[in-house]
Motif scaffolding. Structure first.
Motif, short mmCIF file in Angstrom:
data_model
loop_
_atom_site.label_atom_id
_atom_site.label_comp_id
_atom_site.label_asym_id
_atom_site.label_seq_id
_atom_site.Cartn_x
_atom_site.Cartn_y
_atom_site.Cartn_z
N MET A 1 0.80 -0.97 0.12
CA MET A 1 -0.03 0.01 0.09
C MET A 1 0.72 1.24 -0.12
O MET A 1 1.93 1.28 0.70
CB MET A 1 -0.91 -0.06 1.31
CG MET A 1 -1.77 1.21 1.45
SD MET A 1 -3.07 0.92 2.75
CE MET A 1 -2.08 0.43 3.85
N ILE A 2 0.42 2.17 -0.74
CA ILE A 2 1.42 3.45 -0.74
C ILE A 2 0.41 4.66 -0.40
O ILE A 2 -0.72 4.72 -0.95
CB ILE A 2 1.85 3.84 -2.19
CG1 ILE A 2 2.62 2.52 -2.61
CG2 ILE A 2 2.67 5.04 -2.27
CD1 ILE A 2 2.71 2.53 -4.31
N LEU A 3 0.71 5.56 0.79
CA LEU A 3 0.08 6.64 0.80
C LEU A 3 0.69 7.65 0.24
O LEU A 3 2.08 7.97 0.39
CB LEU A 3 0.37 6.52 2.59
CG LEU A 3 0.11 5.54 3.28
CD1 LEU A 3 0.23 5.84 5.02
CD2 LEU A 3 -1.38 4.97 3.11
N ILE A 4 -0.21 8.22 -0.47
CA ILE A 4 0.41 9.78 -1.14
C ILE A 4 -0.01 10.78 -0.27
O ILE A 4 -1.13 10.97 0.03
CB ILE A 4 -0.33 9.76 -2.53
CG1 ILE A 4 -0.68 8.33 -3.34
CG2 ILE A 4 0.13 11.08 -3.34
CD1 ILE A 4 0.93 8.08 -3.92
N LEU A 5 1.06 11.45 0.08
CA LEU A 5 0.83 12.60 0.73
C LEU A 5 0.54 13.99 0.37
O LEU A 5 0.76 14.17 -0.93
CB LEU A 5 2.15 12.88 1.94
CG LEU A 5 2.69 11.76 2.71
CD1 LEU A 5 3.79 11.88 3.45
CD2 LEU A 5 1.45 11.00 3.30
N GLN A 6 -0.40 14.72 0.95
CA GLN A 6 -0.77 16.07 0.40
C GLN A 6 0.56 16.94 -0.12
O GLN A 6 1.41 16.61 0.58
CB GLN A 6 -1.58 16.83 1.33
CG GLN A 6 -2.77 16.27 1.81
CD GLN A 6 -3.35 16.50 3.18
OE1 GLN A 6 -2.61 17.23 4.06
NE2 GLN A 6 -4.56 16.13 3.30
N LYS A 7 0.50 17.74 -1.00
CA LYS A 7 1.32 18.43 -1.59
C LYS A 7 2.03 19.34 -0.64
O LYS A 7 3.25 19.28 -1.04
CB LYS A 7 0.72 19.37 -3.05
CG LYS A 7 0.86 18.70 -4.08
CD LYS A 7 0.95 19.71 -5.34
CE LYS A 7 1.23 19.25 -6.47
NZ LYS A 7 0.31 18.84 -7.30
N ASN A 8 1.63 19.87 0.22
CA ASN A 8 2.09 20.89 1.22
C ASN A 8 2.87 20.18 2.30
O ASN A 8 3.49 20.69 3.31
CB ASN A 8 1.26 21.91 1.47
CG ASN A 8 0.14 21.34 2.09
OD1 ASN A 8 -0.31 20.04 2.54
ND2 ASN A 8 -0.78 22.28 2.73
N THR A 9 2.70 18.89 2.58
CA THR A 9 3.29 18.01 3.48
C THR A 9 4.88 18.32 3.60
O THR A 9 5.50 18.36 2.67
CB THR A 9 3.05 16.45 3.25
OG1 THR A 9 1.66 16.41 3.44
CG2 THR A 9 3.49 15.83 4.66
N ASN A 59 -1.98 14.20 6.88
CA ASN A 59 -1.42 14.14 5.75
C ASN A 59 -1.39 13.50 4.36
O ASN A 59 -0.84 13.56 3.28
CB ASN A 59 0.19 14.41 5.95
CG ASN A 59 0.56 15.70 6.81
OD1 ASN A 59 0.99 15.32 7.98
ND2 ASN A 59 0.41 16.94 6.47
N VAL A 60 -2.48 12.37 4.63
CA VAL A 60 -2.63 11.37 3.59
C VAL A 60 -3.60 11.91 2.59
O VAL A 60 -4.83 12.33 3.03
CB VAL A 60 -3.05 9.90 4.31
CG1 VAL A 60 -3.44 9.26 3.02
CG2 VAL A 60 -1.65 9.60 5.05
N GLU A 61 -3.45 11.99 1.18
CA GLU A 61 -4.19 12.37 0.32
C GLU A 61 -5.09 11.29 -0.27
O GLU A 61 -6.04 11.15 -0.43
CB GLU A 61 -3.63 13.38 -0.47
CG GLU A 61 -4.52 14.00 -1.67
CD GLU A 61 -3.57 14.95 -2.67
OE1 GLU A 61 -3.46 15.93 -2.14
OE2 GLU A 61 -3.74 14.60 -3.89
#
Ligand code: PEP
Ligand code: MN
Length: 336
Positions: A1-9, A59-61
């Motif tokens: 599983m991959i957690l893509i974080l929000q851009k401003n993280t 922060n997870v998008e």
């Protein structure tokens, strides 16, 4: 599983999340590319766990699932091609990485002479065996640590990157004091204990394909090294065993574009072990570069016939120089 974080993280926020996942007993790896941070959870996750719940972590998008079994060697997580840079010499970038040298380091003068020839032809990487995996125990086994001392000095004199094969953990520990890249040979491609032990080294690992290995097995062998914590693996196609006995091995040219498609890791080819026949080394080096290899590894010697090992596939300095000119021009066609 991959957690893509929000851009401003920010990195501290991503680190905090990674640590939280680790404290939950998960193996979490962080990656930042093109201004975006992602965290891969590479440990197997209990089927009963509601993975959607991870979406509510700070922060997870978005959440993505892996499509490949080799989670770190594939392209799901590391989307960009890996470029390995050692003292300004690159593998995986635009330049063609040429790794050349004798099959075995025989003495100090030999490796110095060959290092000068590698440099003169434009090569940036010097190979040489100090611990030799010989079929017969009665054949030359290599100079061991003394060989490492010689190759380290020869590489330093010509500003080359030193590459040496190691066959076990103890050899890796010693070789790491002398060379810039540790090579794992075909015979050890599935020595999982050794692969795991390579996680602690700063040196990139040049992993050669086993004679018998499928692409899947090869990439999963790389995965052992990556998941143990060393992100720098170079894949080397060096020929496989087929029913053809004229050549020592069958250099699998298709492996080059296939591995480039499946993995973000640099892919090189070894036409010396891949053919076992001197006259075939240059044609197959050219073919490998045309097929998109990021580099080649070739065995060279000033007196090929009298090399202590692999004489029949070792080429002289002049053919090497000619080969270099040819492969560089093929490379410029491939990248442009
Ligand atoms: C080598 O590169 O010296 C070598 C022994 O190669 P392989 O492991 O591919 O046989
Ligand atoms: Mn050899």
């Amino acid at each position: 599983m991959i957690l893509i974080l929000q851009k401003n993280t920010t990195h501290p926020e991503a680190d905090a999340l990674q640590n939280r996942l680790i404290s939950m007993g998960l193996h979490a790896v962080k990656e930042a590319t093109q201004g975006r941070i992602s965290i891969a959870i590479i440990s197997s996750i209990d089927k009963n766990i509601d993975t959607a719940a991870f979406k509510s972590l700070p922060n997870v998008e978005a959440i993505e699932q892996f499509s490949q079994k080799y989670k770190l060697a594939g392209k799901d997580f590391h989307k960009q091609k890996l470029v390995i840079d050692i003292k300004g010499a690159t593998i995986g970038g635009e330049e063609l990485a040429v790794i050349a040298g004798p099959c075995s380091i025989e003495n100090e003068a030999q490796i110095f002479k060959i290092a000068a020839a590698v440099k003169a032809a434009g090569g940036k990487f010097l190979r040489g065996g100090a611990f030799k995996p010989r079929t017969s125990p009665y054949e030359f086994q290599g100079l061991g640590e003394q060989g490492l001392q010689f190759i380290q000095k020869a590489a330093a004199q010509h500003n080359l990157v030193g590459v040496v094969e190691v066959m076990d953990e103890a050899q890796a520990e010693i070789a790491a004091n002398y060379v810039d890249i540790l090579q794992i040979g075909a015979r050890n491609m599935q020595n999982f204990t050794l692969l795991k032990a390579l996680g602690i080294y700063q040196q990139p690992i040049l992993l050669k394909r086993g004679f018998h290995a499928t692409y899947n097995e090869f990439l999963l062998a790389a995965e052992y090294i990556l998941s143990a914590g060393n992100p720098h693996v170079i894949l080397c196609e060096r020929g496989i065993r087929t029913f053809e006995s004229y050549t020592r091995n069958t250099l699998d040219l298709a492996a080059i574009p296939v591995l480039q498609e499946l993995s973000h890791l640099p892919v090189i080819a070894d036409p010396s072990h891949g053919t076992g026949i001197r006259s075939l080394v240059t044609p197959m080096a050219k073919a490998a570069v045309a097929a998109g290899a990021d580099g080649i590894m070739v065995e060279i010697h000033y007196d090929p016939d009298n090399s202590y090992s692999d004489a029949q596939q070792t080429i002289g300095f002049e053919p090497f120089q000619k080969m270099m000119t040819a492969v560089q021009s093929i490379r410029s066609m491939v990248v442009n």
